[in-house]
Design a protein around this motif. Structure first.
Motif, mmCIF file in Angstrom:
data_model
loop_
_atom_site.group_PDB
_atom_site.id
_atom_site.type_symbol
_atom_site.label_atom_id
_atom_site.label_comp_id
_atom_site.label_asym_id
_atom_site.label_seq_id
_atom_site.Cartn_x
_atom_site.Cartn_y
_atom_site.Cartn_z
ATOM 1 N N THR A 1 32.954 46.482 39.310
ATOM 2 C CA THR A 1 32.629 46.763 37.909
ATOM 3 C C THR A 1 32.976 45.603 37.002
ATOM 4 O O THR A 1 32.803 45.669 35.795
ATOM 5 C CB THR A 1 33.395 48.011 37.431
ATOM 6 N N LYS A 2 33.510 44.483 37.608
ATOM 7 C CA LYS A 2 33.999 43.348 36.806
ATOM 8 C C LYS A 2 33.074 42.144 36.878
ATOM 9 O O LYS A 2 33.465 41.039 36.530
ATOM 10 C CB LYS A 2 35.401 42.942 37.275
ATOM 11 N N GLY A 3 31.866 42.305 37.405
ATOM 12 C CA GLY A 3 30.982 41.146 37.523
ATOM 13 C C GLY A 3 31.167 40.486 38.865
ATOM 14 O O GLY A 3 31.805 41.014 39.782
ATOM 15 N N THR A 4 30.591 39.295 39.043
ATOM 16 C CA THR A 4 30.656 38.562 40.307
ATOM 17 C C THR A 4 31.592 37.392 40.177
ATOM 18 O O THR A 4 31.450 36.564 39.310
ATOM 19 C CB THR A 4 29.256 38.054 40.712
ATOM 20 N N ASP A 5 32.586 37.347 41.039
ATOM 21 C CA ASP A 5 33.456 36.175 41.150
ATOM 22 C C ASP A 5 33.911 36.083 42.587
ATOM 23 O O ASP A 5 33.440 36.800 43.457
ATOM 24 C CB ASP A 5 34.653 36.243 40.194
ATOM 25 N N ALA A 6 34.856 35.161 42.867
ATOM 26 C CA ALA A 6 35.237 34.876 44.250
ATOM 27 C C ALA A 6 35.921 36.052 44.911
ATOM 28 O O ALA A 6 36.017 36.115 46.117
ATOM 29 C CB ALA A 6 36.151 33.649 44.304
ATOM 30 N N HIS A 7 36.450 37.061 44.102
ATOM 31 C CA HIS A 7 37.267 38.104 44.697
ATOM 32 C C HIS A 7 36.699 39.501 44.471
ATOM 33 O O HIS A 7 37.253 40.481 44.967
ATOM 34 C CB HIS A 7 38.682 38.053 44.105
ATOM 35 N N SER A 8 35.630 39.638 43.660
ATOM 36 C CA SER A 8 35.163 40.956 43.281
ATOM 37 C C SER A 8 34.581 41.699 44.472
ATOM 38 O O SER A 8 33.948 41.129 45.343
ATOM 39 C CB SER A 8 34.114 40.819 42.171
ATOM 40 N N GLY A 9 34.815 43.049 44.455
ATOM 41 C CA GLY A 9 34.205 43.896 45.455
ATOM 42 C C GLY A 9 34.839 43.845 46.817
ATOM 43 O O GLY A 9 34.281 44.377 47.776
ATOM 44 N N ILE A 10 35.997 43.258 46.980
ATOM 45 C CA ILE A 10 36.620 43.113 48.298
ATOM 46 C C ILE A 10 37.907 43.925 48.404
ATOM 47 O O ILE A 10 38.145 44.644 49.368
ATOM 48 C CB ILE A 10 36.919 41.627 48.604
#
Length: 580
Positions: free
Chosen positions: A533-542
């Motif tokens: 829910t925070k957008g796309t970055d190196a750590h999101s969704g993991i």
């Protein structure tokens, strides 16, 4: 009635073999724990470096953007103070104007056939250096001249203006060029600066400076290397500067930062590609340059894939596996020597008992056999106690190393002769891993100005049945997720609450934070890998996907509730075991 001597000797030999096997098991237990710890240290160092580089890149892009805007202002000022035709401008005028506007040099470019050449310049070396073979530079200048604006993906684009990226330029020059054209002159105004600001910033807090400090802080770390996934193991792709000088742009360098002394180029290229494709760290043991090392490859995907100056990279960490072994060798030798001494004394006593039994008569044999049985029981009780104490010592040492408290480790080794220290951290949880992760998050919360509230019921005699590593993963990911969620709130509204309790045969962990209320659709997808829910970055969704996987491995459950009144709460329930 005489005891049967062959039977006694069989017992004696069996006990010796059991003790020998026990000591061997102790040795390999220590060895495996050391290797595991080195691997964890390598991964943590790589993750820390990756996060630091992401922050550094963001800062550099901001600084470079500011420099580009200053160049545009200087170009507009120069255009307003110069005649509209280049033939009426002198190089001396440009030299004086460069000094007044605070730029290194100013050049005036005109189109000559299929080329762009500087026809006037405060730097005589720039005159008549064509742009026909500058690649995307030529395309940018052509678009600027014809359309007043540039649309190529490279560089910084503003109205009537384009500037190249330092990341794509000659790294030996660290020069940033700007180009301005609004149609009122018969030339393009091109000011440029030797970007001392970014060069100094890179020297102070760039990737090489960051990893140098990390190596200094970790004596066992031999080397850290950044591998460019796109170019490592492939032939160099050369570019040409405006002066025709061949160079490799920063974003095309096979090794953009760090050193590469402990090299196995062919196999390393395969490991780099495998780590990146699988998005999983790869760790292997090797012997390089006379060192037994643990070599790890940790992927670091693009934090901003849309940026033309970014590139995917893998961080290589080389760790000397002998360093921690040496740091713990004194402790290990002391424990093993005590165990060996106790074993030797027990064996001597046992041998004396055997001899007494052989010399005794019927009544003496009965009495002596009873004493022998008691001695054997006591001996095994003593050995079990030493084994229990030994494992406690190793666990305590492991905790100190996770916290990087090497001075405390040294003092602890010296104090072991006087007794085993009690585990007692500032939050008195009663479990080293829980205490360590909560303590580390307290420090992080202070840095981020977050009110971190935590309350854990004492563990006492509860056997969690969960490894320390998994405890750190589960609680750490939940707290990190909550920290990220409240980071955008005003400081007075930033709080995160962690609670732990033990009821109905389960350990209950709850993490609550304020913020936006999650929809039912978001709650149903929030544990899916890659969803965020925070957008796309190196750590999101993991993090949450990993947490759910670890919880389910212990047959536990994880749920999320979200409403305006209580905020968002993640609740984990893991069955635990009790022992007397």
């Amino acid at each position: 009635m005489q005891p049967r001597s062959p039977f006694l000797y069989i017992v004696f030999v069996s006990i010796v073999l059991m003790l020998f096997f026990n000591n061997v098991m102790f040795y390999y237990t220590i060895k495996n724990k050391l290797v595991d710890h080195v691997e964890q240290q390598s991964l943590q160092a790589a993750y820390h470096l990756r996060d630091s580089i992401d922050r550094y890149k963001t800062s550099v892009r901001y600084i470079e953007s500011m420099v580009g805007q200053q160049l545009r202002i200087a170009a507009i000022a120069a255009k307003d103070r110069l005649p509209p035709r280049a033939e009426n401008v002198s190089n001396a005028q440009l030299e004086q104007l460069s000094s007044e506007l605070g730029v290194s040099h100013i050049a005036l470019l005109q189109r000559r056939g299929d080329d762009f050449v500087p026809v006037r310049s405060s730097d005589p070396m720039e005159l008549m250096a064509g742009a026909e073979k500058w690649g995307y530079w030529y395309t940018a200048l052509q678009q600027l001249l014809e359309n007043r604006n540039v649309t190529i993906p490279e560089g910084q684009k503003l109205p009537n203006y384009w500037s190249d990226s330092i990341e794509l330029a000659d790294p030996s020059l660290m020069t940033k060029w700007g180009y301005f054209y609004d149609g009122t002159t018969d030339y393009i105004v091109s000011p440029y600066v030797e970007d001392v600001q970014i060069e100094q910033y890179d020297r102070l807090v760039g990737p090489d400076a960051i990893l140098h400090r990390m190596i200094v802080d970790n004596p066992g770390m031999l080397e850290m290397t950044g591998f460019n996934v796109n170019t490592f193991g492939k032939p160099l792709a050369l570019s040409k500067s405006p002066k025709g000088r061949p160079y490799v742009p920063l974003n095309q360098r096979p090794i953009p930062f760090g050193t590469y002394v402990y090299s196995e180029r062919t196999s390393d290229a395969a490991f780099v590609r495998e780590a990146y494709d699988s998005n999983k760290p790869i760790t292997r043991l090797a012997e390089l340059n006379g060192h037994k090392v643990v070599k790890s490859f940790v992927p670091a995907p693009n934090s901003s894939p849309a940026a033309e100056d970014d590139y995917p990279y893998v961080i290589g960490v080389v760790f000397d596996s002998n360093v921690i072994h040496e740091a713990l060798s004194v402790q290990a030798r002391w424990i093993v020597s005590r165990l060996v001494t106790t074993t030797a004394i027990s064996l001597v006593l046992l041998f004396i008992v055997f001899q007494a039994i052989r010399r005794s008569k019927d009544e003496a044999v009965r009495v002596t056999q009873e004493a022998y049985i008691d001695e054997v029981n006591d001996m095994f009780t003593t050995i079990r106690g030493q084994r229990h104490d030994f494992l406690n010592h190793v666990q305590t040492i492991h905790t100190f190393l996770q916290l990087k408290k090497y001075d405390d480790l040294h003092r602890y080794t010296g104090e072991l002769v006087g007794g085993i220290r009690q585990t007692n951290d500032i939050i008195q949880i009663g479990h080293p891993a829980l205490a360590a992760i909560v303590q580390s998050k307290v420090v992080t919360a202070m840095d981020k100005h977050i009110d971190f509230r935590h309350q854990f019921a004492p563990i006492g005699s509860l056997n969690l049945g969960v490894t320390s590593v998994d405890i750190v993963i589960i609680i750490g990911n939940l707290i990190d997720n909550a920290f990220d969620e409240v980071a955008g709130l005003p400081v007075r509204e930033r709080w995160v609450e962690l609670s732990g309790s033990y009821r109905e045969g389960s350990m209950i962990i709850a993490v609550r934070n304020p913020g936006r209320t999650l929809t039912d659709a978001e709650k149903s997808k929030i544990f899916e890998p890659g969803y965020s829910t925070k957008g796309t970055d190196a750590h999101s969704g993991i993090g949450l996907a990993v947490t759910k996987k670890r919880v389910h491995a212990y047959r536990g459950s994880i749920t999320v509730e979200s409403n305006e009144e209580n905020g968002t709460t993640f609740t984990v329930s893991i069955p635990l075991n009790r022992f007397g």
